[in-house]
Scaffold this motif. Structure first.
Motif, PDB file in Angstrom:
ATOM      1  N   HIS A   1       4.375   0.127  12.721  1.00 42.28           N
ATOM      2  CA  HIS A   1       4.428   0.392  11.277  1.00 42.28           C
ATOM      3  C   HIS A   1       5.522   1.392  10.951  1.00 42.28           C
ATOM      4  O   HIS A   1       5.609   2.443  11.566  1.00 42.28           O
ATOM      5  CB  HIS A   1       3.108   1.023  10.828  1.00 42.28           C
ATOM      6  N   GLN A   2       6.306   1.111   9.940  1.00 43.91           N
ATOM      7  CA  GLN A   2       7.158   2.186   9.442  1.00 43.91           C
ATOM      8  C   GLN A   2       6.320   2.943   8.435  1.00 43.91           C
ATOM      9  O   GLN A   2       5.386   2.405   7.874  1.00 43.91           O
ATOM     10  CB  GLN A   2       8.434   1.627   8.797  1.00 43.91           C
ATOM     11  N   SER A   3       6.634   4.201   8.201  1.00 44.77           N
ATOM     12  CA  SER A   3       5.809   4.891   7.237  1.00 44.77           C
ATOM     13  C   SER A   3       6.678   5.456   6.147  1.00 44.77           C
ATOM     14  O   SER A   3       7.696   6.104   6.373  1.00 44.77           O
ATOM     15  CB  SER A   3       4.997   5.978   7.899  1.00 44.77           C
ATOM     16  N   ASP A  99       1.979  -8.302  -0.816  1.00 41.06           N
ATOM     17  CA  ASP A  99       2.744  -7.251  -0.148  1.00 41.06           C
ATOM     18  C   ASP A  99       2.268  -7.261   1.297  1.00 41.06           C
ATOM     19  O   ASP A  99       1.163  -6.824   1.601  1.00 41.06           O
ATOM     20  CB  ASP A  99       2.468  -5.903  -0.831  1.00 41.06           C
ATOM     21  N   TYR A 100       3.127  -7.792   2.193  1.00 43.30           N
ATOM     22  CA  TYR A 100       2.683  -7.990   3.577  1.00 43.30           C
ATOM     23  C   TYR A 100       2.343  -6.672   4.260  1.00 43.30           C
ATOM     24  O   TYR A 100       1.516  -6.623   5.158  1.00 43.30           O
ATOM     25  CB  TYR A 100       3.754  -8.752   4.375  1.00 43.30           C
ATOM     26  N   ARG A 101       2.975  -5.580   3.809  1.00 50.03           N
ATOM     27  CA  ARG A 101       2.700  -4.287   4.455  1.00 50.03           C
ATOM     28  C   ARG A 101       1.231  -3.908   4.360  1.00 50.03           C
ATOM     29  O   ARG A 101       0.717  -3.163   5.184  1.00 50.03           O
ATOM     30  CB  ARG A 101       3.495  -3.169   3.768  1.00 50.03           C
ATOM     31  N   TYR A 161      -2.261   1.738   3.820  1.00 51.09           N
ATOM     32  CA  TYR A 161      -2.749   0.772   4.812  1.00 51.09           C
ATOM     33  C   TYR A 161      -2.933   1.516   6.123  1.00 51.09           C
ATOM     34  O   TYR A 161      -2.358   2.591   6.327  1.00 51.09           O
ATOM     35  CB  TYR A 161      -1.772  -0.406   4.985  1.00 51.09           C
TER      36      TYR A 161
END
Ligand code: TNX
Length: 517
Positions: A1-3, A99-101, A161
């Motif tokens: 994950h990028q944050s 929003d896939y994130r 998320y």
């Protein structure tokens, strides 16, 4: 994950609205990204309606739940509708976030002067969004009686998320039995922090706590009077009670993980069925707290008939993906026997379409490559586990000196044990699941779990005192991006949570490390 997170600045938990509600950033676990808009405060009022995604029963049920939670303190009607009347303040729970994130559990929460909108891909995300919304309302929202005040939500938006898919708590039903209503209360309390698994430790040397039809003496004998630590009890869950807990938890997006501990921790099973020992002689019932002295008879066919019956019956009443087969502290089983046992039993879980889950000792068996192993050590190396990870084993992190909720806070804590550590709130918060154990990195970590062993715990008050405020620390490690990790921020947000527990009637340890408001 990028944050995307701007790290929460230290202690930045001022009031978020002119009327004294919490700041948009005052949420546990810390969200991925928070963008306050001071001109966009929402006011929940007598006319507010809750609108849920048309055609979605799951969204409707999340709407019904949050409505039931908001009505007692506000006294408002808060009807749950598929369409909102025009010009009425609205709380919307909508699917199709695109929003896939956000994945399955993420959400976006947008607060404007006329609306609070939670959007998600799945209803689990809507539920998570409602947990955030509860924390954005004034603490009196948890009052069981009507409070006359202004109910505001700070303006702006949150994108959120989880870092890890598995955020768990464990409750030991074996040492002291906790009733279905106590288990349900705990589910509500942990769900507030977006914990999504509850692991129930259902058997141990002292007692057996789940009905198994093909071996009825497990509960008629070892779920009876005097089977708790110090001779307390009786207690066990009937299948109907277990299924009811599973359904209750599912409505709150908590999945139940049942554990039957073997090949050690089986004295209660052997008291009920002496055929589960190698010499056929019934051992004495035990209500002390020793560990490591009992073992199933590894070479006996009866053992595997028993184990398969139990796994089959448990799998049939467990919709969740995991069956936990214990595997810890098998000091009374030789290494060779232990591995032989796991090589037969781990595949049995798969035979009933479940993923096997066990304490980290299972990593010694090659068959654990498709299993989940729960790290409960106190060190930072565990060679068998690191080796298993290279063949596919996934890990849930429960380091006993950080994540065990039954450890005392300090030497004078009246409950709990201290064999792993004394654990103050800052200790519970001060570690990273992805760098704790050598060779067990971010990709091998399925998540975190905070176990609560109940040798010294009897009542729900006892459970709450040990779980809070450490459970939220573990929940934040499991949910929030690494970039948000900041003790001062966590401590400040936790300080504002105290009044919520007080309103809810939830017991907690008022740690001197926290400035409680
Ligand atoms: C060790 S941790 C145990 C339990 C005890 C606990 C007490 C683990 C996997 N096994 O049997 O209840 O310590 O803290």
């Amino acid at each position: 994950h990028q944050s995307a997170a701007a790290p929460h600045s230290a202690g930045a938990v001022q009031s978020g609205s002119p009327s004294g509600g919490p700041a948009l950033s005052s949420v546990i676990p810390a969200p991925v990204a928070v963008r306050p808009d001071p001109r966009a405060t929402f006011r929940l009022g007598a006319l507010t309606v809750i609108r849920t995604q048309p055609g979605s029963d799951a969204a409707r049920s999340v709407g019904d739940l949050i409505a039931r939670e908001l009505r007692p303190a506000t006294g408002f009607g808060l009807p749950v509708l598929p369409v909102a009347p025009r010009a009425v303040p609205t709380i919307s729970l909508l699917l199709g976030a695109r929003d896939y994130r956000l994945g399955d559990e993420g959400y976006r929460l947008t607060v404007s002067p006329t609306s609070v909108t939670i959007r998600a891909n799945k209803a689990a995300g809507l539920f998570a969004g409602t947990r955030t919304l509860l924390q954005l309302l004034p603490a009196e929202i948890d009052s069981p009686r009507v409070v006359r005040r202004v109910w505001t939500v700070a303006g702006g938006d949150i994108v959120d998320y989880p870092r890890f898919a598995y955020r768990g708590a464990m409750l030991d039903e074996a040492r002291h039995f906790h009733t279905p209503s106590e288990v349900k209360a705990y589910i509500d309390e942990i769900g507030r922090f977006k914990v999504n698994y509850l692991h129930l430790h259902l058997s141990d040397d002292q007692g057996w706590r789940i009905q198994i039809d093909s071996w009825p003496r497990l509960t008629s004998v070892s779920g009876g009077a005097g089977t708790g630590v110090d001779g307390e009890g009786p207690g066990f869950l009937t299948k109907a009670q277990y299924k009811d807990i599973v359904a209750y938890a599912a409505k709150r997006y908590v999945t139940i993980v049942p554990e039957i501990d073997m090949p050690g921790h089986v004295n209660a099973a052997q008291v009920a069925y002496p055929s589960l020992t190698c010499d056929g002689v019934a051992p004495a019932p035990r209500t002390d707290t020793e560990v490591g002295y009992s073992s199933l008879c590894i070479g006996s066919d009866t053992t595997y008939r028993f184990v398969e019956d139990v796994i089959r019956e448990l799998a049939a009443i467990t919709p969740g993906p995991y069956i936990h087969i214990g595997g810890d502290e098998a000091q009374a089983t030789s290494d060779a026997d232990y591995i032989a046992f796991q090589q037969r039993v781990l595949p049995l879980v798969a035979k009933y379409s479940k993923t096997a889950y066990g304490w980290n000792e299972i990593a010694k068996a090659p068959a654990a490559s498709t299993a989940v192993a729960q790290f409960w050590g106190t060190g930072t190396t565990e060679p068998d586990l690191a080796a298993a990870v290279t063949t596919g084993t996934k890990v849930v992190m429960s380091p006993a000196n950080k994540a065990y909720l039954d450890m005392k806070y300090n030497p004078s804590t009246p409950l709990g044990q201290d064999w792993a550590a004394l654990i103050e709130v800052r200790d519970a918060y001060g570690w990273d699941p992805a760098t704790r154990v050598a060779g067990v990195g971010e990709n091998a970590v399925l998540g975190v779990e905070a176990p609560l062993w109940s040798e010294t715990l009897r009542t729900l008050d006892d459970i709450e005192f040990m779980a809070f405020p450490r459970l939220p620390a573990i929940a934040e490690l499991g949910w929030s991006p690494r970039s948000t990790h900041d003790w001062d921020s966590f401590a400040a947000r936790l300080g504002t949570y105290g009044p919520r527990w007080t309103q809810q009637g939830v017991n907690f340890y008022p740690s001197p490390q926290i400035a409680w408001s």
